[in-house]
Scaffold this motif. Structure first.
Motif, mmCIF file in Angstrom:
data_model
loop_
_atom_site.group_PDB
_atom_site.id
_atom_site.type_symbol
_atom_site.label_atom_id
_atom_site.label_comp_id
_atom_site.label_asym_id
_atom_site.label_seq_id
_atom_site.Cartn_x
_atom_site.Cartn_y
_atom_site.Cartn_z
ATOM 1 N N GLY A 54 0.818 -1.216 0.000
ATOM 2 C CA GLY A 54 0.000 0.000 0.000
ATOM 3 C C GLY A 54 0.843 1.254 0.000
ATOM 4 O O GLY A 54 0.534 2.218 -0.720
ATOM 5 N N LEU A 55 1.924 1.270 0.771
ATOM 6 C CA LEU A 55 2.811 2.428 0.802
ATOM 7 C C LEU A 55 3.558 2.577 -0.519
ATOM 8 O O LEU A 55 3.767 3.694 -1.010
ATOM 9 C CB LEU A 55 3.801 2.292 1.965
ATOM 10 N N THR A 57 2.420 1.696 -3.446
ATOM 11 C CA THR A 57 1.435 2.222 -4.394
ATOM 12 C C THR A 57 1.234 3.715 -4.215
ATOM 13 O O THR A 57 1.145 4.475 -5.201
ATOM 14 C CB THR A 57 0.096 1.480 -4.220
ATOM 15 N N LYS A 58 1.171 4.180 -2.979
ATOM 16 C CA LYS A 58 0.998 5.612 -2.728
ATOM 17 C C LYS A 58 2.209 6.413 -3.219
ATOM 18 O O LYS A 58 2.053 7.510 -3.783
ATOM 19 C CB LYS A 58 0.772 5.853 -1.240
ATOM 20 N N LEU A 59 3.405 5.892 -3.014
ATOM 21 C CA LEU A 59 4.599 6.589 -3.495
ATOM 22 C C LEU A 59 4.624 6.645 -5.022
ATOM 23 O O LEU A 59 5.025 7.660 -5.607
ATOM 24 C CB LEU A 59 5.857 5.891 -2.968
ATOM 25 N N LYS A 60 4.183 5.576 -5.675
ATOM 26 C CA LYS A 60 4.131 5.578 -7.142
ATOM 27 C C LYS A 60 3.133 6.605 -7.648
ATOM 28 O O LYS A 60 3.364 7.255 -8.678
ATOM 29 C CB LYS A 60 3.767 4.175 -7.642
ATOM 30 N N ARG A 61 2.022 6.781 -6.943
ATOM 31 C CA ARG A 61 1.038 7.797 -7.343
ATOM 32 C C ARG A 61 1.590 9.207 -7.206
ATOM 33 O O ARG A 61 1.148 10.130 -7.899
ATOM 34 C CB ARG A 61 -0.227 7.650 -6.498
ATOM 35 N N LEU A 62 2.556 9.378 -6.295
ATOM 36 C CA LEU A 62 3.188 10.688 -6.117
ATOM 37 C C LEU A 62 4.294 10.947 -7.132
ATOM 38 O O LEU A 62 4.945 11.990 -7.089
ATOM 39 C CB LEU A 62 3.755 10.808 -4.708
ATOM 40 N N GLU A 66 9.057 3.201 -9.585
ATOM 41 C CA GLU A 66 8.635 1.995 -8.884
ATOM 42 C C GLU A 66 9.763 1.379 -8.063
ATOM 43 O O GLU A 66 9.575 1.054 -6.886
ATOM 44 C CB GLU A 66 8.099 0.971 -9.888
ATOM 45 N N GLN A 207 -9.323 -5.358 -1.485
ATOM 46 C CA GLN A 207 -9.645 -4.055 -0.909
ATOM 47 C C GLN A 207 -9.942 -4.166 0.583
ATOM 48 O O GLN A 207 -9.398 -3.405 1.396
ATOM 49 C CB GLN A 207 -10.849 -3.445 -1.620
ATOM 50 N N ASN A 211 -7.165 -2.986 3.417
ATOM 51 C CA ASN A 211 -7.518 -1.883 4.312
ATOM 52 C C ASN A 211 -7.489 -2.323 5.770
ATOM 53 O O ASN A 211 -7.039 -1.587 6.651
ATOM 54 C CB ASN A 211 -8.911 -1.345 3.959
ATOM 55 N N ARG A 214 -3.578 -3.317 6.904
ATOM 56 C CA ARG A 214 -2.747 -2.114 7.021
ATOM 57 C C ARG A 214 -3.262 -1.197 8.116
ATOM 58 O O ARG A 214 -2.486 -0.626 8.888
ATOM 59 C CB ARG A 214 -2.705 -1.391 5.679
#
Length: 358
Positions: A54-55, A57-62, A66, A207, A211, A214
């Motif tokens: 999850g972390l 994925t969030k960094l990739k969105r920023l 990868e 999902q 959730n 984490r």
């Protein structure tokens, strides 16, 4: 009887994909039961990688590349692991050993409190019941103390297993994060090419469980950390040990908080006596539990379908009986997975076609 079984098969197993999924679930369950202990490092690494993804994925969105996101998250995980091994575990062990050494004094003070009960409440508590309770508590504390004394010799195989975990788990976590797409694709090629129900169930389970797991990891860290700071400020002895117990207690809703209140109250009572300091410590502990249940949990688990308390208790008893501590820890994610499977399972309401005899 044959008609009933045929009706159930028609209703729940008319879809070929449902039959395949059922066989996969049964096979996977028995595989984990039989080989779970052997594959424990791999299973633990997979769960940790699942939490860390999850972390990533969030960094990739920023906009983080990868591999850089994976490497950064992995280094954070290594830092936390080193801190736990060389910082938290020695502190916990020291406090456990100290508590075991003070057990005779605590038992003696406990006896003085118990001896007053038959005098104050003669119609509710008898002297025989108090003596039986005192003997049982003394025996259990003696067993624990004896186990601690013999721990250094009898636990050598466990220490070797721990060293294996320390080496293997970080390596496996890194490759689970790095080659996630390759591994998922390899598993997907073993399944039928057309699998809409499995895809729907996987999306729901991914999902919900992601959730939950984490969020629960973050809840353990927050509740345990806040408890440690508060207990330290109040001068509560064994603050690290108690905060660890309080943090882990959130894994089992309702039951965990009730169980961990006993050692918190006992240690607070023998440390401060029955007075204002003890009352303030218990009030602070109650406020932490209240904020956890009414503020932190709704924020962290707003996207998770809540299970009924009865379902949670049954899941804890069932999976804990099968897999022990691991089953208790993952009882709610497993129950959430089963709930998602049942919700997405294809059900055919029409009656099955009659046979020739009918």
């Amino acid at each position: 009887m044959v008609r009933i079984l045929r009706g159930l098969a028609h209703k729940y197993f008319s879809d070929e994909e449902a039959v395949i999924l059922f066989l996969l679930l049964v096979t996977g369950t028995f595989f984990i039961i039989w080989f779970g202990a052997m594959l424990a490092p791999a299973i633990a690494s997979l769960i940790i990688a699942f939490i860390l993804q999850g972390l990533v994925t969030k960094l990739k969105r920023l906009g983080v590349p990868e591999f850089a996101a994976i490497l950064g998250v992995f280094l954070v995980f290594l830092g936390i692991l080193v801190g736990v091994i060389f910082g938290l575990l020695p502190l916990i062990w020291t406090q456990v050993s100290t508590l075991a050494g003070e057990a005779p004094r605590i038992i003696g003070e406990l006896q003085s409190y118990l001896d007053l009960l038959p005098q104050q409440y003669p119609h509710l508590v008898s002297a025989e019941a108090v003596n039986a309770l005192y003997e049982q508590i003394s025996q259990e504390v003696g067993n624990i103390t004896q186990w601690l004394v013999s721990f250094s010799l009898s636990s050598i195989p466990d220490l070797v297993a721990l060293l294996i975990y320390v080496v293997l788990v970080p390596i496996l976590v890194f490759f689970f994060l790095k080659d996630r797409e390759v591994l998922v694709g390899s598993v997907g090629r073993l399944l039928p090419p057309q699998r809409p129900m499995m895809v729907r169930i996987w999306q729901e389970v991914n999902q919900q469980c992601a959730n939950y797991v984490r969020g629960k990891a973050l809840e353990i860290f927050i509740v345990g950390g806040v408890t440690y700071v508060v207990f330290k400020l109040l001068g509560m002895p064994y603050a690290a040990l108690l905060s660890l117990l309080v943090g882990l207690s959130v894994v089992i809703p309702y039951i965990g908080a009730a169980v961990v209140t006993i050692p918190v109250a006992v240690i607070g009572l023998f440390a401060f006596g029955w007075g204002t300091h003890f009352i303030w410590a218990m009030v602070a502990y109650g406020i932490i539990q209240a904020l956890d249940g009414n503020v932190l949990v709704p924020v962290l688990f707003s996207e998770v379908n809540n299970l009924h308390p009865v379902a949670i208790i049954i899941a804890v008893l069932f999976f804990g009986g099968i897999w022990g501590l691991w089953g208790v820890f993952f009882a709610i994610p497993l129950a959430t997975m089963l709930k998602a499977v049942f919700a997405a399972w294809p059900v055919k309401e029409s009656a099955p076609p009659p046979t020739a005899k009918e």
